[in-house]
Design a protein around this motif. Sequence first.
Motif, short mmCIF file in Angstrom:
data_model
loop_
_atom_site.label_atom_id
_atom_site.label_comp_id
_atom_site.label_asym_id
_atom_site.label_seq_id
_atom_site.Cartn_x
_atom_site.Cartn_y
_atom_site.Cartn_z
N ILE A 166 62.31 -4.88 33.93
CA ILE A 166 61.08 -4.26 33.83
C ILE A 166 60.20 -5.10 32.78
CG2 ILE A 166 59.59 -2.36 33.68
CD1 ILE A 166 61.66 -0.68 35.01
N MET A 167 60.98 -5.13 31.62
CA MET A 167 60.15 -5.73 30.60
C MET A 167 60.86 -6.99 29.88
SD MET A 167 59.32 -3.30 27.19
CE MET A 167 58.60 -2.21 27.81
N TYR A 168 60.21 -7.82 29.40
CA TYR A 168 60.88 -8.93 28.84
C TYR A 168 61.10 -8.93 27.33
CZ TYR A 168 56.28 -11.02 28.23
OH TYR A 168 54.94 -11.01 27.96
N ARG B 55 64.83 -10.73 38.39
CA ARG B 55 64.93 -9.31 38.49
C ARG B 55 65.20 -8.90 40.13
NH1 ARG B 55 59.66 -7.56 36.67
NH2 ARG B 55 58.73 -8.29 38.50
N LYS B 56 64.71 -9.66 40.99
CA LYS B 56 64.79 -9.32 42.24
C LYS B 56 66.33 -9.51 42.89
CE LYS B 56 60.43 -10.42 43.80
NZ LYS B 56 59.78 -11.83 44.26
N ALA C 202 67.97 -6.64 41.23
CA ALA C 202 67.87 -5.12 41.74
C ALA C 202 68.65 -4.86 43.06
CB ALA C 202 66.44 -5.21 42.32
N TYR C 203 69.13 -5.72 43.49
CA TYR C 203 70.24 -5.51 44.87
C TYR C 203 71.67 -4.81 44.24
CZ TYR C 203 67.66 -8.24 48.08
OH TYR C 203 66.77 -8.61 49.08
N TRP D 126 60.55 10.76 49.12
CA TRP D 126 59.30 11.15 49.49
C TRP D 126 59.06 12.55 49.58
CZ3 TRP D 126 55.64 7.47 52.42
CH2 TRP D 126 55.89 6.09 51.92
N ILE E 282 64.72 -1.38 52.28
CA ILE E 282 64.21 -2.06 51.18
C ILE E 282 65.26 -3.08 50.64
CG2 ILE E 282 63.42 -1.81 48.78
CD1 ILE E 282 61.94 0.76 49.74
N TYR E 283 66.50 -2.22 50.45
CA TYR E 283 67.70 -3.38 50.17
C TYR E 283 68.32 -4.09 51.14
CZ TYR E 283 67.42 -0.68 45.79
OH TYR E 283 66.67 -0.52 44.54
N GLY F 230 52.60 4.68 34.84
CA GLY F 230 54.01 3.89 34.75
C GLY F 230 54.84 3.94 35.99
N ASP G 274 56.97 0.83 37.71
CA ASP G 274 58.56 0.79 37.29
C ASP G 274 59.32 0.78 38.70
OD1 ASP G 274 57.86 0.48 34.86
OD2 ASP G 274 58.75 2.06 33.86
N VAL G 275 59.10 1.85 39.54
CA VAL G 275 59.84 1.94 40.61
C VAL G 275 59.77 0.66 41.39
CG1 VAL G 275 59.88 3.27 42.78
CG2 VAL G 275 59.51 4.54 40.79
N LEU H 156 58.98 -2.34 40.60
CA LEU H 156 59.84 -3.40 39.78
C LEU H 156 61.27 -3.39 40.20
CD1 LEU H 156 57.63 -3.52 36.56
CD2 LEU H 156 57.65 -5.08 38.36
N LEU H 157 61.76 -2.38 40.47
CA LEU H 157 63.14 -2.21 40.38
C LEU H 157 63.42 -2.42 41.77
CD1 LEU H 157 63.74 0.79 37.85
CD2 LEU H 157 64.43 -1.87 37.70
N HIS H 158 62.64 -2.54 42.98
CA HIS H 158 63.07 -2.92 44.26
C HIS H 158 63.04 -4.50 44.35
CE1 HIS H 158 61.22 0.97 46.03
NE2 HIS H 158 62.34 1.16 45.59
N PRO H 159 64.19 -4.82 45.14
CA PRO H 159 64.49 -6.32 45.35
C PRO H 159 63.35 -6.99 46.16
CG PRO H 159 65.99 -5.19 46.70
CD PRO H 159 65.20 -4.10 45.94
N LYS H 160 61.97 -6.54 46.04
CA LYS H 160 60.91 -7.08 47.01
C LYS H 160 59.75 -7.70 46.08
CE LYS H 160 63.19 -6.26 50.56
NZ LYS H 160 63.71 -7.21 51.63
N PRO H 161 59.01 -8.52 46.68
CA PRO H 161 57.82 -8.76 45.83
C PRO H 161 56.93 -7.40 45.66
CG PRO H 161 57.93 -10.12 48.08
CD PRO H 161 59.14 -9.12 47.91
N VAL H 162 56.36 -7.55 44.34
CA VAL H 162 56.15 -6.27 43.94
C VAL H 162 54.82 -5.70 44.59
CG1 VAL H 162 55.21 -5.12 41.85
CG2 VAL H 162 57.01 -6.73 41.46
N ASN I 271 55.10 -4.87 48.40
CA ASN I 271 55.64 -3.52 48.52
C ASN I 271 54.97 -2.26 47.96
OD1 ASN I 271 58.10 -2.11 48.72
ND2 ASN I 271 58.89 -2.79 46.62
N SER J 190 53.35 0.81 50.59
CA SER J 190 54.44 1.95 50.59
C SER J 190 53.47 3.21 50.61
CB SER J 190 55.11 2.23 49.26
OG SER J 190 54.19 2.33 48.14
N ARG J 191 52.14 3.25 50.81
CA ARG J 191 51.65 4.42 51.29
C ARG J 191 50.71 4.15 52.30
NH1 ARG J 191 49.49 8.89 47.67
NH2 ARG J 191 50.32 7.90 46.00
N LEU K 267 50.49 -7.93 35.41
CA LEU K 267 51.76 -7.25 35.55
C LEU K 267 52.37 -8.00 34.24
CD1 LEU K 267 53.47 -5.94 37.32
CD2 LEU K 267 54.22 -7.95 38.47
N GLU L 206 54.74 -6.03 31.56
CA GLU L 206 56.05 -6.44 31.35
C GLU L 206 56.27 -6.60 29.80
OE1 GLU L 206 57.62 -8.41 35.51
OE2 GLU L 206 56.41 -9.68 34.03
#
Lengths: 341, 259, 268
Positions: free
Chosen positions: A88-90, A107-108, A111-112, A125, A140-141, C100, C103-104, C106-112, C115, C119-120, C255, C259
């Motif tokens: 998330i951060m560098y 990162r992507k 993430a998997y 949700w 998503i995964y 913040g 983060d959620v 950013l932690l998915h393996p998809k283009p931010v 995505n 999502s809403r 972004l 980061e």
Amino acid sequence: MIISGNYKLLQGRSLNTVIQIQNLRKKFNTKIKSSGFAAAVKSLFNPQYQTTHAVDDISFSVERGEVLAFIGPNGAGKSTTIKIITGIMYSDSGNVKVLGMDPHRQRKQLAYRIGTIFGQKSQLWFHLPPVDSFYLLADIYDLDRNRAKKRINFLTEVFQIGSYLKVPVRKLSLGERIRCEIAASLIHEPEILFLDEPTIGLDVIVKQRIRNLIKTINSEDKTTIFLTSHDTGDISSICRRAIVINHGQIVWDDTVNKMKYSFFKKKTVDLRLQSPLQLEMDGVKILKTKNSSAKLEINLDLVDLTAVFDRIMQTNQIKDMTVSNPPLDEVISLIYSKDKR
Amino acid sequence: MKYLRIFTISIREQIAYLPVMLLRNIFFIIIFYIFYSLWSAIYQDRETIEGFTIIQMIWYLTFAEAIELSRCGVMNQIQEEIKDGSVVYGLARPYYYVIFKISRGMGESMVRCLPVLILGYAFAYIFVGPLDGYFTALPFALILLIGGLLLNVLWQINIGLLSFWFEEVGPFYWILTKMVFIMGGLFFPIDLFPGWLAGIAKYLPFAFSAYWPARTMVQFNQDIFLTGFLGLIIYASGLLLCSTVIFEIARKRVHVQGG
Amino acid sequence: MKSFLTAIVKAFKLFISYQKTNLSAGMEYRAAFFTQVFAMILNNSAFIIFWMILFDRVGTIEGYDFQAVMFLWALAAVGFGIAAVFFGNSTYLSRIIYNGELDVYLLHPKPVLPNLLMSRTHVSGWGDLSYGIILFLFTQDTSISHLFLFGIFSLLFALILVSLRVMYHSITFFMGNAEELAARSSDAIISFTLYPGTLFKGPVLLVLHTLIPAAFAAWIPYEIIKNFDLTKLLLLIGADFVIASIAYGVFHLGLRSYESGNRMGARL
């Protein structure tokens, strides 16, 4: 500064390293906010910055299948480190490899293979039953339908969440929700699971249950567990190894057991004897005596435990005894307080 | 005078949201600008429409919009208080609930209204020039403007109190605002309507929170003011009476339920 | 090429998945949904009456007649609806950055950004969407070519609206909460697009091609549908993608600073 020797590989068997961190550093520039209108205008044109070294030269590595506690007081640099590890951060400098990847650049892909549960940020949700979130996460995964179904069934069984899989999350209790939350983070079979305060706000029984679940995941899936918690109960019952970080530096890195032994050179001993205790020895303090029971505090720097028992047994008989370590809480606060820079 | 205090406190509370208000006011300028562009296009090939010159039209709109754009949030407050049950505490306090809500609502609306009025003045002055007889008409128009705000607050209280019976009262208020919108002459003077409709619309309650105050501003004469004032008195008392009755029925209901 | 196709298929699958989840979440609150749709229809109908009376009085206004204004309304309703239904998070971006919650994603393996935006959903957007389509069918020329163009223009309208929101909300990355600013800008572009573009002249027109690009969202599409011109259409598509790229760029610049952890108000 207390740094124990590098954590040795278990029984010399070469397990593969999943997290490798060398000389990691991260500093932040925060604007100094000044009060008053004139100062505010001045800071608009000529802002003053203050530098904080959130992470200041950290190195450690984690092997596959480990259960690691990553602890430290608030503001010690824990979350910064985790943000860097998860991408998330560098970082400013240093070398970070997670599952052989650069977390920020890749990162992507990373993430998997990792799962995360960060306190307040729910993956579920709120208005939907957990199973809907599970299937969304499966998409998503990029899991295919069959694999997702199998995995969800497996997790439902392990976490015993079958009865409320179809109940909207808002109607679940906190404990039930956390169980679903952890299950959700495991849908894609991550190799490393980052857990942030998983048992906060739960009652004792539910806490124990969550801890057992984490142990199960670790043994069933061989998932590496990276846990941060303020709850020493979590640490002592789940983790084999602990890294303590303070002021951006590692102040302790070794097994949890060793932590207890090497920090407190004092033990408490409860004794039940044949007759009332009569003892005078250097390094032994009698805390309490009542009839033929006694409570002693023994300083191991000054005297051996066996020497004490030998002495007692010369004149008396020990019917029962308990030797106890001081609580982990005290140990950890001792570690924190010893590292005042 | 406790109602006065409630009124001033709600004024001070509104001032705390100054930055948000500033941005909102920039948005109002955009709306004024769109209106101006629209009407100056329409007036390109005519001098007057139904007796309104472009100067009168723009001043009319800024004035009517001032009432519309400074609506307060009393209805939502009442609805929430009824939903979460805290209205019961209001019943126990030594003031009369409806009057309390009026004071609050008026405090809120008037603070919101002032910047819109000033902006409207500056805008209209710059874009179409001064309005003849502005300062003669202003005191009278202001009375009707405050009356228009009051009508709005009263509507909100009436509709808000319906929450004792209805789950969601928002739609009622929506219908009301749209009635003011079309039938009240918010977007142009009612005189532009087809004759028969204009005749009816002028005397419906909606006209008194837009058309009459704004028309008093731009075409001031005694008759117009008095018509506006009379209608205001009649409808305001009617709504006040209505809200009191609704409130008393609801209060009995709460007591029966042991609230 | 093949990997590009799989990426598209994957993105589409995720999109469908989000929509399913979103829709069932929305259906939990059916009553609220119908209330919102009802309110929206009422609101829009009030404006239609306004325009009817006005055009009845004054004939045409700067080359626009009733039908032309109804085209703008239909386009804005469908475009707004698409943005609300499929990219509902675009209105919450500031809050997500500020709290913040990024983060959620950013932690998915998809283009931010996609995505995040997908999502809403605002279920009420379905109301706008269908309203706009009905309005178009009742007031406009419904030949295949016009329907096709209207479809494209609606998508482009949504693209501009979402880009504009992303651009203004991204200011939150650099200067603190920009939610109000972004909300007002998005209101502004919608307000402008509902009036004939020919009304506005001078320097304001420059603003309406840049900071609040209502011209690209609605007026130029109207000109094209009135007198079809392929070059103009291609130029429009080009301009829209420039706007979208700028928004994308600003977001990613923000972004990057997020980061770095140095963003304002960072809570560590």
